[in-house]
Write a protein that holds these residues in place. Structure first.
Motif, short mmCIF file in Angstrom:
data_model
loop_
_atom_site.label_atom_id
_atom_site.label_comp_id
_atom_site.label_asym_id
_atom_site.label_seq_id
_atom_site.Cartn_x
_atom_site.Cartn_y
_atom_site.Cartn_z
N ILE A 1 0.87 -1.17 0.00
CA ILE A 1 0.00 0.00 0.00
C ILE A 1 0.91 1.23 0.00
O ILE A 1 1.86 1.31 0.78
CB ILE A 1 -0.92 0.02 1.25
N ILE A 2 0.59 2.17 -0.87
CA ILE A 2 1.39 3.39 -1.02
C ILE A 2 0.61 4.56 -0.41
O ILE A 2 -0.59 4.70 -0.64
CB ILE A 2 1.65 3.70 -2.51
N ASP A 3 1.31 5.39 0.35
CA ASP A 3 0.68 6.57 0.94
C ASP A 3 1.70 7.70 1.04
O ASP A 3 2.90 7.47 0.95
CB ASP A 3 0.13 6.23 2.34
N ILE A 4 1.20 8.89 1.25
CA ILE A 4 2.06 10.04 1.48
C ILE A 4 2.60 9.94 2.90
O ILE A 4 1.85 9.61 3.83
CB ILE A 4 1.27 11.35 1.29
N SER A 5 3.87 10.21 3.08
CA SER A 5 4.46 10.12 4.42
C SER A 5 3.84 11.19 5.32
O SER A 5 3.43 12.26 4.86
CB SER A 5 5.98 10.29 4.36
N ALA A 6 3.79 10.89 6.60
CA ALA A 6 3.22 11.84 7.58
C ALA A 6 3.99 13.15 7.57
O ALA A 6 3.39 14.22 7.72
CB ALA A 6 3.23 11.22 8.97
N SER A 7 5.29 13.09 7.35
CA SER A 7 6.09 14.32 7.36
C SER A 7 5.86 15.18 6.11
O SER A 7 5.99 16.40 6.18
CB SER A 7 7.58 13.98 7.49
N SER A 8 5.48 14.57 5.00
CA SER A 8 5.25 15.32 3.75
C SER A 8 3.80 15.74 3.55
O SER A 8 3.52 16.67 2.80
CB SER A 8 5.69 14.48 2.55
N ARG A 9 2.88 15.04 4.21
CA ARG A 9 1.45 15.29 3.97
C ARG A 9 1.04 16.75 4.16
O ARG A 9 0.34 17.32 3.30
CB ARG A 9 0.58 14.37 4.82
N PRO A 10 1.42 17.44 5.25
CA PRO A 10 0.96 18.83 5.41
C PRO A 10 1.39 19.75 4.26
O PRO A 10 0.57 20.53 3.75
CB PRO A 10 1.60 19.26 6.74
N ALA A 11 2.63 19.65 3.82
CA ALA A 11 3.11 20.50 2.73
C ALA A 11 2.41 20.16 1.42
O ALA A 11 2.04 21.06 0.65
CB ALA A 11 4.62 20.36 2.58
N ILE A 12 2.21 18.88 1.16
CA ILE A 12 1.54 18.46 -0.08
C ILE A 12 0.08 18.92 -0.06
O ILE A 12 -0.43 19.43 -1.06
CB ILE A 12 1.68 16.94 -0.28
N ALA A 13 -0.58 18.77 1.06
CA ALA A 13 -1.98 19.21 1.17
C ALA A 13 -2.08 20.72 0.99
O ALA A 13 -2.97 21.22 0.28
CB ALA A 13 -2.57 18.79 2.52
N GLN A 14 -1.18 21.46 1.60
CA GLN A 14 -1.18 22.92 1.49
C GLN A 14 -1.00 23.34 0.02
O GLN A 14 -1.61 24.29 -0.45
CB GLN A 14 -0.06 23.51 2.34
N TRP A 15 -0.17 22.61 -0.69
CA TRP A 15 0.16 22.93 -2.07
C TRP A 15 -0.92 22.52 -3.06
O TRP A 15 -1.31 23.28 -3.94
CB TRP A 15 1.48 22.26 -2.39
N LEU A 16 -1.45 21.29 -2.92
CA LEU A 16 -2.34 20.74 -3.94
C LEU A 16 -3.83 20.89 -3.63
O LEU A 16 -4.65 20.88 -4.55
CB LEU A 16 -2.00 19.26 -4.17
N SER A 17 -4.20 21.02 -2.38
CA SER A 17 -5.63 21.13 -2.03
C SER A 17 -6.33 22.34 -2.65
O SER A 17 -7.48 22.22 -3.06
CB SER A 17 -5.81 21.13 -0.52
N PRO A 18 -5.68 23.50 -2.73
CA PRO A 18 -6.37 24.63 -3.36
C PRO A 18 -6.80 24.34 -4.81
O PRO A 18 -7.87 24.79 -5.24
CB PRO A 18 -5.36 25.77 -3.29
N GLY A 19 -6.00 23.61 -5.54
CA GLY A 19 -6.37 23.25 -6.91
C GLY A 19 -7.61 22.36 -6.95
O GLY A 19 -8.51 22.56 -7.76
#
Length: 147
Positions: free
Chosen positions: A94-112
């Motif tokens: 199972i592949i997932d975003i790491s806990a350490s990267s998730r906040p930055a990725i969410a901040q970056w991609l969620s607005p789109g």
């Protein structure tokens, strides 16, 4: 409105749209990872759909599983993604975003994703599908010209 009028409008809006997306600043925590568009598509899927298998990602991205596996390996080495055993089938990962990267990725991609939700909200599911199908036909037509 004629088809040519619509084409004219699209020829004006598409470069602005692409330009705005390209200007979205990559969060500081992710800049060193040199992320390409194929990485962004995968990260967006994992952000929206949660943990997935390589096979599921490959199907959604319309890529070969070996290609997805290489991207996952690359991002795993960088600490952006994590792999874990599937409790139901220990052979699967199972592949997932790491806990350490998730906040930055969410901040970056969620607005789109939010912008797409806002843009698509007035459309029925059938109209939304027609919009996606139209973009895909456009992509294929451009691709055919390149070949």
């Amino acid at each position: 409105m004629s088809t040519d009028d619509t084409v004219r409008d699209l020829l004006l809006v598409m470069p602005r749209l692409v330009g705005r997306v390209k200007r979205l600043p990559v969060p500081e925590e992710l800049r060193a990872f040199d992320l390409a568009p194929r990485h962004l598509s995968m990260l967006s899927l994992l952000l929206l759909d949660g943990p997935l298998t390589v096979k599921e990602l490959a199907g959604m991205l319309r890529l070969a599983p070996t290609t997805v596996s290489l991207i996952v390996s690359d991002l795993s080495r960088k600490g952006v993604l994590v792999r874990r055993e599937d409790d139901a089938d220990r052979r699967r990962r199972i592949i997932d975003i790491s806990a350490s990267s998730r906040p930055a990725i969410a901040q970056w991609l969620s607005p789109g994703a939010q912008a797409w939700r806002h843009a698509l909200a007035p459309l029925s599911p059938a109209q939304q599908q027609m919009f996606v199908d139209t973009l895909l036909r456009y992509e294929h037509a451009v691709e055919a010209r390149e070949d």
